[in-house]
Motif scaffolding. Structure first.
Motif, PDB file in Angstrom:
ATOM      1  N   ASP A 156       0.839  -1.195   0.000  1.00  0.00           N
ATOM      2  CA  ASP A 156       0.000   0.000   0.000  1.00  0.00           C
ATOM      3  C   ASP A 156       0.877   1.248   0.000  1.00  0.00           C
ATOM      4  OD1 ASP A 156      -2.337  -1.427   0.062  1.00  0.00           O
ATOM      5  OD2 ASP A 156      -2.433  -1.477   2.258  1.00  0.00           O
ATOM      6  N   ALA A 157       0.401   2.291  -0.679  1.00  0.00           N
ATOM      7  CA  ALA A 157       1.117   3.577  -0.621  1.00  0.00           C
ATOM      8  C   ALA A 157       0.982   4.142   0.790  1.00  0.00           C
ATOM      9  CB  ALA A 157       0.519   4.542  -1.638  1.00  0.00           C
ATOM     10  N   ARG A 158       1.969   4.917   1.209  1.00  0.00           N
ATOM     11  CA  ARG A 158       1.937   5.450   2.577  1.00  0.00           C
ATOM     12  C   ARG A 158       0.733   6.356   2.796  1.00  0.00           C
ATOM     13  NH1 ARG A 158       7.501   7.862   3.688  1.00  0.00           N
ATOM     14  NH2 ARG A 158       8.562   6.270   2.513  1.00  0.00           N
ATOM     15  N   LYS A 159       0.400   7.113   1.749  1.00  0.00           N
ATOM     16  CA  LYS A 159      -0.768   8.002   1.859  1.00  0.00           C
ATOM     17  C   LYS A 159      -1.751   7.665   0.754  1.00  0.00           C
ATOM     18  CE  LYS A 159       1.985  11.793   2.291  1.00  0.00           C
ATOM     19  NZ  LYS A 159       2.294  13.157   1.996  1.00  0.00           N
TER      20      LYS A 159
ATOM     21  N   ALA B 286       1.989   1.236  -4.004  1.00  0.00           N
ATOM     22  CA  ALA B 286       3.271   1.850  -4.355  1.00  0.00           C
ATOM     23  C   ALA B 286       4.247   0.759  -4.773  1.00  0.00           C
ATOM     24  CB  ALA B 286       3.840   2.610  -3.160  1.00  0.00           C
TER      25      ALA B 286
ATOM     26  N   ARG C 259      -4.697   0.788  -6.786  1.00  0.00           N
ATOM     27  CA  ARG C 259      -4.354  -0.630  -6.712  1.00  0.00           C
ATOM     28  C   ARG C 259      -5.245  -1.486  -7.621  1.00  0.00           C
ATOM     29  NH1 ARG C 259      -1.676  -4.511  -3.557  1.00  0.00           N
ATOM     30  NH2 ARG C 259      -0.875  -3.162  -1.928  1.00  0.00           N
TER      31      ARG C 259
ATOM     32  N   PHE D  33       3.202   9.578 -10.045  1.00  0.00           N
ATOM     33  CA  PHE D  33       1.829   9.091  -9.887  1.00  0.00           C
ATOM     34  C   PHE D  33       1.277   8.722 -11.249  1.00  0.00           C
ATOM     35  CE2 PHE D  33       2.667  11.880  -6.360  1.00  0.00           C
ATOM     36  CZ  PHE D  33       2.103  11.232  -5.266  1.00  0.00           C
TER      37      PHE D  33
ATOM     38  N   THR E 256       8.064  11.325  -5.950  1.00  0.00           N
ATOM     39  CA  THR E 256       7.103  10.289  -6.350  1.00  0.00           C
ATOM     40  C   THR E 256       6.552  10.549  -7.748  1.00  0.00           C
ATOM     41  OG1 THR E 256       6.463  10.290  -4.021  1.00  0.00           O
ATOM     42  CG2 THR E 256       5.073   9.019  -5.493  1.00  0.00           C
TER      43      THR E 256
ATOM     44  N   VAL F 239       3.289   5.533  -7.564  1.00  0.00           N
ATOM     45  CA  VAL F 239       2.029   5.319  -6.842  1.00  0.00           C
ATOM     46  C   VAL F 239       0.880   5.295  -7.854  1.00  0.00           C
ATOM     47  CG1 VAL F 239       0.434   6.399  -5.188  1.00  0.00           C
ATOM     48  CG2 VAL F 239       2.891   6.306  -4.680  1.00  0.00           C
TER      49      VAL F 239
ATOM     50  N   THR G 177       9.922   5.820  -6.967  1.00  0.00           N
ATOM     51  CA  THR G 177       8.702   5.379  -6.303  1.00  0.00           C
ATOM     52  C   THR G 177       7.515   5.755  -7.173  1.00  0.00           C
ATOM     53  OG1 THR G 177       9.734   5.663  -4.152  1.00  0.00           O
ATOM     54  CG2 THR G 177       7.314   5.599  -4.189  1.00  0.00           C
TER      55      THR G 177
ATOM     56  N   LEU H 200      -4.500   3.170  -2.800  1.00  0.00           N
ATOM     57  CA  LEU H 200      -3.337   3.353  -3.672  1.00  0.00           C
ATOM     58  C   LEU H 200      -2.244   2.337  -3.322  1.00  0.00           C
ATOM     59  CD1 LEU H 200      -2.973   7.265  -3.750  1.00  0.00           C
ATOM     60  CD2 LEU H 200      -4.090   5.765  -5.413  1.00  0.00           C
TER      61      LEU H 200
END
Ligand code: SAH
Ligand code: SF4
Ligand code: F3S
Length: 456
Positions: A404-407, A413, A426, A448, A446, A423, A421, A411
Motif C-alpha cells: 500500500d502507498a503510505r498516503k 506503491a 491498486r 503518480f 514520487t 504510486v 517510487t 493506492l
C-alpha cells in the motif's frame, strides 16, 4: 563481564544453548547491511528456539542493531536506550543488547554509560548470540571481535515479506577513506562464496521474493577465486523467479568494463546505480583517499550512460570535510549539476574517533557553515530531481509492487526499474506483481499514474 580480546582470528564452532518460549525484538539502525544482519540474527536465534516479538514490551530479549557512521546515528541509539531503560527496570530479567557497528565502535563506554545494557555484540559475532544471551543472564556479555573468516554461510535469514530480498555478498571494507569508520567496525574486506550467494538467491526466489539486492561496501570489488562481480551478476541473473537484480554500493574506482557490459546485456539488472562521489573537488577527494579524480568519475558516468542510456543515478555527498573551502564546495555543486543525479544522500561531515581524518585533519568548517553548505546542495539537488521526474509524465514504466502507498486510500506503491517510487490505484493488483504504469503527475520524490495493459 567477560571482555574478549579485540583481535581478528578464526572462530571455533560454538555449540548453541537451546531455549524455549523466549521472544526477541530487534530494532535496526543504519544501512541495508544492518537490515540484512538483523535478518541473519533472527535466523540464528530462530534456530536456537527463539520466536520474534513485534514490540520491545513483548520481548524477553531486546537488541538495538546500531550504526556508527555519523555522531547523530550514535546519539539516536543512546536516546533510544534511555527510553528502553524504564522497561529494563520494570523487568530486570529482560536482556538488553546492543549489536552492530556502534557496539564495536564504543563497546567499553557503552557498558559504562548504560550499565543496564547486558549484551554488546559486534558484526562478526552473531553466530554466538544464543550463547552470549545465555551468558548475559548471569553477568554482562561482550564480544566485539572481528573475524575475517565469518561470512555467515549456511545461515538462513528471516526476511520480512517484501518484493525485495537483501543478500550480503561482501563484508568489511579495505578502502579506508579517511572520514569513514566502517573498516574499523566491520573489519577486513571479504567476499561471500558465490555458491552461497546463489543458494540464497534461489531460496529467496522459492520464498516468493522477486528482486534481490546484493550488498557490500564496495560490491564491485567482489571476488571469489576466478569469479568477479560481473560473473556473480550473471550467475544471479540465471536464477528463475528473480525478475530484478540491484546492488549497492559500488565504488567508482572498481567499475570494470566487464561489469558495464554485463549490466547492459542483462535486462534483469536494474538501470539504477548508487555511485557515491562524496565531493567534486580533486583536492578534497585526495584528502578523503577516494582514489579517483573528478575526471575519472565523470568519465565513468559517461561510459555508464553510453552503455545504458536510460540509467538512473544517485550519489552520496559529504559537506564540510576538513579543509573544504568555499571553492571546493562550489566544485561539488557544479559536479552535481553536471551529472544531474536522480537523487542524492547528503550529509554534514561528522568526525569519527578512530579515523585518519579525526586524528590528522582538524574539523575546520564550522557547524553553521556545514549546515549552510548542506542546505545549498539539498536545494540544488531537489530542483534537479523535480525536473528529472517531470520528464516522466506520459511515459509508461514497469513497476514492481511493494504494498500500500503510505498516503491515499486504495493506492499501491512500487519501484520502477530506475528505483523511482511509483504510486497508482491498486485496483486489485497483488503485492510483488510486475505492472505497467503510465505516469500522469510527478513530485520531487514520487511519480503518480494509472495502470495500463502490458505491451505485448
Ligand atoms: N561504502 C560506501 C559508503 C558507505 S557509508 C561507499 O564507499 O560508497 C555511506 C555514506 O555515508 C558514505 O558514502 C558517505 O557519504 C557517508 N559518510 C561516511 N562517513 C561519514 C562521516 N564521517 N561524516 C559524514 N558522512 C559520512
Ligand atoms: Fe567507508 Fe570508503 Fe569503505 Fe565506503 S569505501 S565503506 S566510504 S571506507
Ligand atoms: Fe552501515 Fe552504519 Fe555500519 S552505515 S556499515 S550500519 S556504520
Amino acid at each position: 563481564m567477560s571482555a574478549l580480546l579485540d583481535i581478528e582470528g578464526v572462530q571455533p564452532e560454538i555449540p548453541v544453548t537451546p531455549v524455549q518460549g523466549q521472544r526477541v525484538f530487534i530494532e535496526t539502525y543504519g544501512c541495508q547491511m544492518n537490515v540484512s544482519d538483523t535478518e541473519l540474527m533472527l535466523g540464528i536465534l530462530q534456530d536456537a528456539g527463539y520466536a520474534s516479538a513485534q514490540r520491545p514490551e513483548d520481548a524477553d530479549v531486546v537488541v538495538l542493531n546500531t550504526c556508527a557512521i555519523r555522531e547523530h546515528a550514535e546519539e539516536r541509539v543512546r536516546g533510544r536506550l534511555g527510553q528502553l531503560r524504564a522497561l529494563k527496570y520494570r523487568r530486570p530479567d529482560l536482556i538488553m543488547g546492543v549489536s552492530g557497528c556502534m557496539a564495536k565502535h564504543v563497546s567499553e563506554s557503552l557498558m559504562k554509560d548504560a550499565p543496564y545494557v547486558d549484551l554488546v555484540v559486534g558484526p562478526d559475532s552473531y553466530r554466538k548470540l544464543p550463547d552470549l544471551i545465555a551468558e548475559a543472564r548471569g553477568d554482562a556479555a561482550l564480544d566485539v571481535r572481528l573475524d575475517r573468516g565469518e561470512f555467515y554461510a549456511g545461515v538462513d535469514p528471516i526476511r520480512k515479506a517484501s518484493s525485495n530480498a537483501y543478500i550480503t555478498i561482501m563484508r568489511g571494507c579495505d578502502k579506508f577513506c579517511t572520514f569513514c569508520i566502517v573498516p574499523y567496525v566491520r573489519g577486513r574486506e571479504r567476499s561471500v562464496p558465490a555458491r552461497e550467494i546463489v543458494r540464497q538467491a534461489r531460496a529467496a526466489a522459492d520464498a516468493g521474493f522477486r528482486e534481490v539486492t546484493l550488498l557490500g561496501q564496495t560490491v564491485n570489488s567482489y571476488r571469489d577465486g576466478a569469479c568477479d562481480f560481473a560473473d556473480l551478476l550473471a550467475m544471479v541473473a540465471c536464477v528463475d523467479g528473480i525478475y530484478r537484480i540491484r546492488f549497492t554500493s559500488p565504488h567508482p574506482s572498481d567499475f570494470s568494463e566487464k561489469v558495464i557490459e554485463t549490466m547492459a546485456r542483462e535486462k534483469k539488472i536494474c538501470r539504477f546505480i548508487h555511485l557515491p562521489v562524496q565531493s567534486g573537488s580533486n583536492r578534497v577527494l585526495k584528502a578523503m583517499q577516494r582514489s579517483y579524480t573528478v575526471d575519472d568519475y565523470l568519465g565513468l558516468v559517461d561510459d555508464l550512460r553510453a552503455a545504458m542510456p536510460d540509467l538512473c543515478l544517485s550519489t552520496d555527498i559529504i559537506a564540510g570535510f576538513p579543509g573544504e573551502t568555499q571553492s571546493d564546495f562550489e566544485a561539488t555543486l557544479s559536479l552535481m549539476a553536471q551529472v544531474r543525479y536522480d537523487s542524492a544522500f547528503m550529509f554534514k561531515y561528522s568526525a569519527r574517533k578512530g579515523t585518519v581524518a579525526f586524528r590528522e585533519m582538524p574539523d575546520t568548517v564550522s557547524e553553521e557553515e556545514k549546515g549552510r553548505r548542506l542546505e545549498a546542495v539539498i536545494a540544488q539537488q531537489n530542483c534537479i530531481s523535480e525536473k528529472i521526474n517531470a520528464t516522466y509524465v506520459g511515459r509508461t514504466l514497469e513497476v514492481l509492487v511493494q504494498g500500500d502507498a503510505r498516503k491515499g486510500e486504495g493506492l499501491a506503491a512500487g519501484k520502477s526499474d530506475g528505483f523511482k517510487t511509483v504510486v497508482f490505484p491498486r485496483e486489485g493488483v497483488a503485492d510483488h506483481a510486475l505492472v505497467q504504469v503510465e505516469i500522469a503527475r510527478t513530485t520531487l520524490r514520487t511519480l503518480f499514474g494509472r495502470r495500463v495493459p502490458c505491451a505485448g
